[in-house]
Scaffold this motif. Structure first.
Motif, PDB file in Angstrom:
ATOM      1  N   CYS A   1      11.980   1.622   9.619  1.00  0.00           N
ATOM      2  CA  CYS A   1      11.491   2.128  10.897  1.00  0.00           C
ATOM      3  C   CYS A   1      12.337   1.567  12.011  1.00  0.00           C
ATOM      4  N   ILE A   2      12.636   2.382  12.976  1.00  0.00           N
ATOM      5  CA  ILE A   2      13.461   1.878  14.061  1.00  0.00           C
ATOM      6  C   ILE A   2      12.855   2.221  15.405  1.00  0.00           C
TER       7      ILE A   2
ATOM      8  N   ASN B   1       2.186   4.190  15.326  1.00  0.00           N
ATOM      9  CA  ASN B   1       3.314   3.630  14.578  1.00  0.00           C
ATOM     10  C   ASN B   1       2.901   3.529  13.124  1.00  0.00           C
ATOM     11  N   PHE B   2       3.820   3.889  12.239  1.00  0.00           N
ATOM     12  CA  PHE B   2       3.596   3.643  10.810  1.00  0.00           C
ATOM     13  C   PHE B   2       3.643   2.129  10.580  1.00  0.00           C
ATOM     14  N   ARG B   3       2.732   1.612   9.744  1.00  0.00           N
ATOM     15  CA  ARG B   3       2.696   0.169   9.464  1.00  0.00           C
ATOM     16  C   ARG B   3       2.384  -0.093   7.989  1.00  0.00           C
ATOM     17  N   TRP B   4       2.966  -1.158   7.445  1.00  0.00           N
ATOM     18  CA  TRP B   4       2.606  -1.591   6.079  1.00  0.00           C
ATOM     19  C   TRP B   4       1.406  -2.517   6.163  1.00  0.00           C
TER      20      TRP B   4
ATOM     21  N   PRO C   1      -2.828   5.869   2.341  1.00  0.00           N
ATOM     22  CA  PRO C   1      -3.259   6.711   3.461  1.00  0.00           C
ATOM     23  C   PRO C   1      -2.091   7.409   4.166  1.00  0.00           C
ATOM     24  N   THR C   2      -0.948   6.716   4.277  1.00  0.00           N
ATOM     25  CA  THR C   2       0.216   7.341   4.924  1.00  0.00           C
ATOM     26  C   THR C   2       1.485   6.922   4.195  1.00  0.00           C
ATOM     27  N   MET C   3       2.578   7.629   4.505  1.00  0.00           N
ATOM     28  CA  MET C   3       3.867   7.225   3.936  1.00  0.00           C
ATOM     29  C   MET C   3       4.856   6.925   5.052  1.00  0.00           C
ATOM     30  N   ALA C   4       5.879   6.138   4.696  1.00  0.00           N
ATOM     31  CA  ALA C   4       6.914   5.779   5.669  1.00  0.00           C
ATOM     32  C   ALA C   4       7.665   7.023   6.125  1.00  0.00           C
ATOM     33  N   GLY C   5       7.826   7.987   5.236  1.00  0.00           N
ATOM     34  CA  GLY C   5       8.354   9.281   5.653  1.00  0.00           C
ATOM     35  C   GLY C   5       9.688   9.695   5.080  1.00  0.00           C
ATOM     36  N   GLY C   6      10.536   8.745   4.747  1.00  0.00           N
ATOM     37  CA  GLY C   6      11.899   9.119   4.396  1.00  0.00           C
ATOM     38  C   GLY C   6      12.148   9.365   2.930  1.00  0.00           C
TER      39      GLY C   6
ATOM     40  N   GLU D   1       6.695  12.787  12.196  1.00  0.00           N
ATOM     41  CA  GLU D   1       6.574  13.714  11.062  1.00  0.00           C
ATOM     42  C   GLU D   1       5.993  13.026   9.829  1.00  0.00           C
ATOM     43  N   ASN D   2       6.191  11.709   9.735  1.00  0.00           N
ATOM     44  CA  ASN D   2       5.681  10.992   8.557  1.00  0.00           C
ATOM     45  C   ASN D   2       4.152  10.929   8.558  1.00  0.00           C
TER      46      ASN D   2
END
Ligand code: LR7
Ligand code: MN
Length: 576
Positions: free
Chosen positions: A1-2, A284-287, A309-314, A339-340
């Protein structure tokens, strides 16, 4: 993530303790030659499942395959076995100077073979897992904007070297309007020599990763689309666990465990298989750590697929037909971000399953900041993408996003009617359903009385997080009426929270602090009395007070005395 506020994934090591094999035994699968298989042969693959037919993989699309042998270690070369590179002191200056171009150490990357070997880092049980003898083929789609040569081609070679050849249909490289010469004809000439069909597609103008992926997907001829970032390394046996889940249920979207390739030394560091994907109020996506609940569902088997529940996306595999049936991506999203989570919510709410396969490992170079431009401004673009996601998928919980990130309420969302129509057409469930059933651990409160600023009657100042971290005291400051750090939710579970932190009075004397919400009441349980206007700490029966004497910026607990410094209003004066 950036993105803004990005925290790079922390390095941690996998423990190998096993459990019961979740996938079936391939020796029980039908044995046959190449070519189409009969429908009834596939019944064997379905035992024990309660899936409806539209999740069944069409049998004539499956292939026989055999695993790839491991890449052998090249003696005396840099970075072999996934080791990091040590730089000579005289290289430091050049390294620092060139770091900015990619936001990683390109000198280290260039020293390492494009074919470097890696340690087989899978948990023991994963190495002996049996996968279906017949699986769908996949095309790999890698989008990039101004990627470095060695990281891009090392991604490609790791795919070629570690994917069963009969399952690897092709590799599609989508150049999103890069300005680097070597990514032009030189790249095309190079890929023409590769042992696996590899194409370079180009967007006409800078499109952003979302539309670039859509262009790649359009050219896919395999059955499954596997997306990768352009600076990855696929580890041994990475592909089989992903495809195996899709054969079992066509509506499963599967991610590998994302390991860490150091942006400094290019060391390959195994990530924890005990983390899953979540998100915060800012979207924000978070681990986060996998909760006990999910471990119980998996019978404590750390090699069993993990429902996230969610994915990082890539990095993920998705059946091609399902990708389109599910509405591919939102074309209104630009450059990077959003988009993720959009796809994660959509998968769960519209009847799919999102998993991490702990036996599949792919390394990714995590960067601390972005090396490329965001035409129109980073926050503008990310806010625009997130606003689209919030408007379409989050129902009333979109207010949490706008409240904590007021900048987003002013950005143009654009037309989302097509995405809303998609949600309708697919008969997707509500965001409440998602929070209740898929992500009850989320910091989005399910039920709450209030969302807004909390103002002291005496000082006319507001509670303010001051952007402080968990464990620090909560601030008090002039009420600016803009939201952001002055937004709190008062929940039906008696919490007063801001994002993932809760007002906490574990210090009986001294200022009240903000601490990671634990959901266990205790020091984090408060009762607001709207007549007396007091905020009472449940366990001590004391009142929240804006103390002007000791430290005029602190909120403290004190015996309730009916004074104005212990009176608070929860009234919103802003609109989102
Ligand atoms: O305009 C662009 N065009 C592109 O083609 C901007 C980016 N890109 C490419 C870029 O070259 C790269 O290959 O898109 C890919 C992702 O961009 P990165 O690597 O600069 O960003 P990232 O690693 O932070 O991206 C993570 O979040 C993104 C949100 O939009 C995407 O979902 C990325 O795929 C995602 N990466 C991962 O999930 C890998 C694990 C990182 C984490 C957490
Ligand atoms: Mn990336």
């Amino acid at each position: 993530c950036i993105g803004p506020n990005c925290k790079a994934k922390s390095n941690s090591v996998v423990n190998s303790d096993g459990g019961v094999n979740d996938l079936f035994d391939a020796s029980a699968a039908p044995r046959m030659g190449w070519g189409p298989v009969q429908d009834n042969m596939l019944d064997r693959f379905k035992h024990g499942s309660d899936r409806s037919d539209d999740t069944t993989y069409p049998s004539h699309l499956l292939m026989r395959w055999k695993p790839m042998p491991p890449v052998r270690e090249k003696r005396g070369k840099h970075g072999e076995g996934g080791r990091g590179v040590t730089m000579k002191p005289e290289q430091e200056a050049l390294m620092k100077q060139k770091f900015k171009e990619n936001q990683f150490n390109i000198i280290a990357s260039d020293m390492i073979s494009l074919n470097r070997s890696l340690q087989d880092i899978r948990q023991g049980e994963c190495k002996s897992k049996q996968y279906p003898t017949l699986m769908p083929t996949t095309s790999i789609v890698i989008v990039f904007h101004n990627e470095a040569w060695s990281t891009l081609l090392r991604t490609v070679w790791s795919v070629i070297n570690r994917s069963p050849r009969s399952l690897l249909k092709e590799i599609l490289l989508v150049d999103d309007a890069s300005e680097r010469d070597f990514l032009g004809k030189k790249l095309e000439d190079y890929v023409a020599t590769l042992p696996v069909e590899t194409k370079v597609l180009r967007t006409e103008k800078r499109s952003g990763l979302i539309r670039a992926r859509l262009l790649g997907a359009k050219h896919v001829t395999g059955q499954v689309i596997t997306f990768l970032d352009a600076h990855c390394e696929c580890a041994d046996g990475w592909l089989e666990p992903l495809l195996a889940r899709i054969v079992l249920n066509r509506k499963t979207v599967v991610c590998p465990v994302i390991d860490v390739i150091s942006d400094d030394t290019f060391e390959y560091v195994t990530a924890s298989d005990m983390t899953w994907g979540g998100f915060n109020w800012k979207l924000n996506f978070r681990w986060y750590r996998v909760p006990q609940r999910e471990m119980t569902r998996r019978n404590q088997d750390r090699t069993a697929p993990l429902r996230t529940p969610t994915m990082a996306g890539g990095l993920f595999s998705i059946d091609k037909d399902y990708f389109y049936q599910l509405g591919s991506y939102d074309e209104g999203m630009d450059i990077w971000g959003g988009e993720n989570l959009e796809m994660s919510f959509r998968i769960w709410m519209c009847g799919g399953t999102l998993e991490i396969s702990p036996c599949s490992h792919v390394g990714h170079v995590f960067r601390k900041s972005t090396p490329y431009t965001f035409p129109g401004g980073t926050s503008h673009i990310v806010n625009h993408n997130n606003a689209r996601l919030a408007e379409v998928w989050m129902d009333e919980w979109k207010h949490f996003y706008y409240a904590i990130n007021p900048g987003a309420s002013n950005v143009e969302v654009g037309d989302v009617s097509e995405r809303l129509a998609l949600r309708e057409k697919l008969k997707c469930k509500s965001f409440r359903w998602y929070l209740e059933n898929i992500y009850p651990e989320s910091q989005m409160p399910l039920d709450y009385y209030y969302l807004g600023e909390i103002k002291n009657v005496d000082s006319q100042q507001c509670l303010d997080t001051m952007s402080r971290k968990s464990g620090e005291k909560v601030g008090m400051s002039y009420c600016h009426g803009l939201g952001g750090n002055q937004v709190f939710a008062y929940t039906k579970r008696s919490q007063i929270m801001s994002d993932d932190n809760c007002l906490d009075a574990s210090n009986i004397v001294g200022p009240v602090s903000l601490i990671r919400c634990h959901g266990l009441e205790g020091n984090q349980a408060w009762v607001y009395d709207s007549k007396e206007m007091t905020i009472k700490h449940k366990t001590t029966d004391q009142c929240l007070e804006h103390s002007m004497s000791a430290d005029q910026y602190a909120a403290i607990l004190n015996e309730c005395d009916g004074s104005r410094s212990q009176q608070w209003t929860m009234k919103s004066n802003f609109h989102w």
